[in-house]
Design a protein around this motif. Structure first.
Motif, PDB file in Angstrom:
ATOM      1  N   UNK A  58      -9.833 -62.692   1.060  1.00  0.00           N
ATOM      2  CA  UNK A  58     -10.408 -61.162   1.314  1.00  0.00           C
ATOM      3  C   UNK A  58      -9.838 -60.438   2.272  1.00  0.00           C
ATOM      4  N   UNK A  59      -9.213 -60.146   2.948  1.00  0.00           N
ATOM      5  CA  UNK A  59      -7.728 -58.549   3.507  1.00  0.00           C
ATOM      6  C   UNK A  59      -7.621 -58.008   1.532  1.00  0.00           C
ATOM      7  N   UNK A  67     -17.608 -55.823  -0.814  1.00  0.00           N
ATOM      8  CA  UNK A  67     -18.311 -56.218   0.253  1.00  0.00           C
ATOM      9  C   UNK A  67     -18.284 -57.702   0.537  1.00  0.00           C
ATOM     10  N   UNK A  68     -18.062 -58.605   1.717  1.00  0.00           N
ATOM     11  CA  UNK A  68     -19.118 -59.395   1.515  1.00  0.00           C
ATOM     12  C   UNK A  68     -20.485 -59.669   1.273  1.00  0.00           C
ATOM     13  N   UNK A  69     -21.244 -61.095   1.062  1.00  0.00           N
ATOM     14  CA  UNK A  69     -22.154 -61.675  -0.080  1.00  0.00           C
ATOM     15  C   UNK A  69     -21.777 -62.737   0.506  1.00  0.00           C
ATOM     16  N   UNK A  70     -23.449 -63.894   0.101  1.00  0.00           N
ATOM     17  CA  UNK A  70     -22.677 -65.508  -0.116  1.00  0.00           C
ATOM     18  C   UNK A  70     -24.291 -65.336  -0.810  1.00  0.00           C
ATOM     19  N   UNK A  71     -24.486 -65.403  -1.526  1.00  0.00           N
ATOM     20  CA  UNK A  71     -25.130 -66.127  -2.832  1.00  0.00           C
ATOM     21  C   UNK A  71     -25.375 -67.275  -3.264  1.00  0.00           C
ATOM     22  N   UNK A  72     -26.765 -68.006  -3.063  1.00  0.00           N
ATOM     23  CA  UNK A  72     -27.203 -68.822  -3.504  1.00  0.00           C
ATOM     24  C   UNK A  72     -26.012 -70.025  -4.337  1.00  0.00           C
ATOM     25  N   UNK A  73     -26.340 -71.008  -4.390  1.00  0.00           N
ATOM     26  CA  UNK A  73     -25.601 -71.854  -5.503  1.00  0.00           C
ATOM     27  C   UNK A  73     -26.987 -72.455  -6.578  1.00  0.00           C
ATOM     28  N   UNK A  74     -28.264 -73.002  -5.561  1.00  0.00           N
ATOM     29  CA  UNK A  74     -29.128 -72.732  -6.464  1.00  0.00           C
ATOM     30  C   UNK A  74     -29.620 -71.822  -7.525  1.00  0.00           C
ATOM     31  N   UNK A  75     -29.527 -72.035  -8.605  1.00  0.00           N
ATOM     32  CA  UNK A  75     -29.773 -70.742  -9.319  1.00  0.00           C
ATOM     33  C   UNK A  75     -31.674 -70.682 -10.184  1.00  0.00           C
ATOM     34  N   UNK A 135     -18.085 -63.165  -3.065  1.00  0.00           N
ATOM     35  CA  UNK A 135     -18.521 -63.946  -1.781  1.00  0.00           C
ATOM     36  C   UNK A 135     -17.425 -65.068  -2.510  1.00  0.00           C
ATOM     37  N   UNK A 136     -17.406 -65.849  -1.818  1.00  0.00           N
ATOM     38  CA  UNK A 136     -16.613 -67.290  -1.755  1.00  0.00           C
ATOM     39  C   UNK A 136     -17.660 -68.026  -1.809  1.00  0.00           C
ATOM     40  N   UNK A 137     -17.963 -68.462  -2.320  1.00  0.00           N
ATOM     41  CA  UNK A 137     -19.022 -70.299  -3.210  1.00  0.00           C
ATOM     42  C   UNK A 137     -18.691 -70.316  -3.786  1.00  0.00           C
ATOM     43  N   UNK A 138     -18.998 -71.485  -3.151  1.00  0.00           N
ATOM     44  CA  UNK A 138     -19.472 -73.441  -5.213  1.00  0.00           C
ATOM     45  C   UNK A 138     -19.533 -73.137  -5.978  1.00  0.00           C
ATOM     46  N   UNK A 155     -16.529 -79.536  -9.173  1.00  0.00           N
ATOM     47  CA  UNK A 155     -17.323 -78.116  -7.418  1.00  0.00           C
ATOM     48  C   UNK A 155     -15.880 -77.869  -6.953  1.00  0.00           C
ATOM     49  N   UNK A 156     -15.923 -76.344  -7.231  1.00  0.00           N
ATOM     50  CA  UNK A 156     -15.002 -75.464  -6.132  1.00  0.00           C
ATOM     51  C   UNK A 156     -15.179 -74.576  -5.935  1.00  0.00           C
ATOM     52  N   UNK A 157     -14.450 -73.667  -5.274  1.00  0.00           N
ATOM     53  CA  UNK A 157     -15.032 -73.475  -5.096  1.00  0.00           C
ATOM     54  C   UNK A 157     -14.285 -71.186  -5.248  1.00  0.00           C
ATOM     55  N   UNK A 158     -15.029 -70.193  -5.742  1.00  0.00           N
ATOM     56  CA  UNK A 158     -14.949 -69.255  -6.201  1.00  0.00           C
ATOM     57  C   UNK A 158     -15.007 -67.919  -5.185  1.00  0.00           C
ATOM     58  N   UNK A 159     -13.995 -67.471  -5.387  1.00  0.00           N
ATOM     59  CA  UNK A 159     -13.591 -66.265  -5.193  1.00  0.00           C
ATOM     60  C   UNK A 159     -14.657 -65.161  -6.364  1.00  0.00           C
ATOM     61  N   UNK A 160     -15.722 -64.646  -6.726  1.00  0.00           N
ATOM     62  CA  UNK A 160     -16.100 -63.919  -7.095  1.00  0.00           C
ATOM     63  C   UNK A 160     -16.853 -62.650  -7.309  1.00  0.00           C
ATOM     64  N   UNK A 161     -15.571 -60.981  -7.565  1.00  0.00           N
ATOM     65  CA  UNK A 161     -15.827 -60.160  -7.253  1.00  0.00           C
ATOM     66  C   UNK A 161     -16.790 -58.941  -8.503  1.00  0.00           C
ATOM     67  N   UNK A 162     -17.721 -58.891  -8.189  1.00  0.00           N
ATOM     68  CA  UNK A 162     -18.088 -58.528  -9.313  1.00  0.00           C
ATOM     69  C   UNK A 162     -18.589 -56.085  -8.907  1.00  0.00           C
TER      70      UNK A 162
END
Ligand code: ATP
Ligand code: MG
Length: 412
Positions: A58-59, A67-75, A135-138, A155-162
């Protein structure tokens, strides 16, 4: 934290049903719990490590404007149909589910489609660019081989940046910043000496993408490294390119097993075009937004650290991601040890205090297994010698430190 209050217990033996070292050591130490193949729970010790890895990432990403967000995991499948990735024959890692009325939904495998789509409401002009969002999201992926503990999860957390840009030049500049941030992340997490910037196949539009590959016999990838330049080629691309270092032309590359701990990718307009993410340039001409994407799996990173930094007794955590900085072992000297625990805690040093009614041998074995960087022993013997015994997990010799100096020795 007092170890007597920690709800997890270490196991005498590593679990027999695990093939990978990282899963065996982490379960034995009480860091994680296995639900099923490729699915693990994070327990207090494991979560502390994971959160430290996440904080480093994150740092670094904030440091380059993320810019950090948290998008939904149901798509919503409709978006994925537009990019032709809903079809299992094209993209075969989906876990799909349904509403009660039979409407299909997807469990997130990645987030290019929803993020690109949502940005249509926020980007309209060249003045809105560039942007970097993460975001860091499942993620859920129906991986076929899930036998590598934390290195291949379902099932895992990914830091995905775009990142979103007006042109390729700007993408290229940002890509270099991301490359530098990734280099810092792996270095800070203790894998700098093992991580190689690796040329990999670029997919549809770019010639190459870059993977950050960490050398480990537990890895599933084969890479060819140039020790001088510290870069590598993934075996996947070796057909397309000469078997030579991309930097210095060296053709004596060394074959190694490795795991992809992160990757960076120039997507260009692969997703913006089908999803209609456009902007007006300075002349008022509508153009596709140019994109990059950048992933890291913090749990895979944690598993890789365990695979590569351990001895026959257990894990050797790098200081920056250790669950605690010090492991304070009281050998029947809880009153004296409690004072040291309070002093260290007051000074902000993270301490796990082994105040349990166990033998010295059991406490030492647990300390080695759990792998906290500094072990402090308070015993009759240490008190007679003038203080406490301090030993680093990666060193053999202990030294006596006067009790009054312990805070100074342990403080970073
Ligand atoms: P692999 O080839 O090893 O399956 P990938 O190319 O599918 O990796 P990406 O889709 O680029 O990986 O994901 C970005 C990052 O997420 C990877 O660099 C890795 O650190 C992590 N990652 C990917 N798959 C997994 C997994 N199954 N378990 C844990 N982490 C993962
Ligand atoms: Mg994969």
């Amino acid at each position: 934290m007092k170890q007597s209050e920690l709800f997890t217990k270490t196991l005498r033996e590593a679990p027999a049903d695990e093939q990978s070292y990282n899963a065996r050591a982490l379960i034995q130490g009480g860091f994680i719990n296995k639900e099923m193949a490729g699915v693990y729970d994070f327990l207090p010790l494991g979560l502390r490590v994971l959160n430290k890895i996440i904080a480093i990432i994150r740092e670094e990403i904030n440091g380059i404007g993320g810019q950090e967000t948290f998008l939904a995991s149901l798509q919503n499948p409709e978006l994925w149909k537009k990019t032709n990735r809903w079809d299992d024959a094209v993209y075969d890692v989906w876990f799909k589910t349904k509403l009660k009325n039979d409407t299909e939904l997807g469990l997130a495998t990645t987030h290019e489609e929803p993020l690109t789509n949502l940005l249509r409401r926020h980007i309209s002009s060249y003045k809105d660019l560039p942007k970097s969002i993460y975001h860091f999201q499942t993620k859920f992926r129906n991986e076929t081989r899930a036998k590598s503990g934390l290195m291949r999860l379902r099932e895992f957390i990914m830091k995905d940046a775009y990142s979103f840009h007006a042109d390729e030049e700007d993408l290229n500049d940002y890509y270099e910043k991301m490359k530098a941030a990734y280099t810092n992340i792996f270095k800070r997490a203790g894998l700098g000496h093992l991580t190689y910037l690796t040329f990999a196949s670029g997919g549809t539009f770019s010639k190459y993408s870059h993977e950050f590959q960490a050398l480990t016999s537990a890895g599933e990838d084969i890479i060819y490294i140039c020790e001088k330049c510290r870069v590598a080629l993934n075996r996947e691309i070796i057909e397309d390119v000469q078997h030579k270092c991309t930097e210095c032309g060296n053709d004596k590359l060394k074959e190694e097993k490795a795991v992809e701990v992160g990757n960076i990718f120039k997507l260009k307009t692969k997703y913006s075009r089908p999803l209609g993410l456009v902007f007006m340039d300075e002349e008022g001409v509508s153009k596709d937004v140019v994109m990059g994407c950048y992933g890291i799996g913090p749990q895979r990173l944690m598993g890789t650290v365990v695979e590569t930094l351990h001895d026959e007794k257990g894990i050797i955590w790098p200081e920056a991601i250790a669950p605690f900085r010090a492991h304070l072992l009281s050998l029947n000297k809880n009153d004296e040890a409690k004072k040291i625990y309070d002093d260290l805690s007051a000074a902000g040093v993270e301490v796990l205090f082994d105040d349990r009614e166990l033998t010295a041998g059991e406490k030492f074995a647990d300390a080695d297994l759990i792998g906290i960087p500094y072990r402090i022993v308070v015993s009759e013997k240490s008190i007679k010698a003038g203080g406490v015994e301090v030993k680093k997990r990666n060193e053999k010799e202990a030294k006596i430190v006067e009790t009054k100096d312990i805070v100074a020795v342990l403080k970073q």
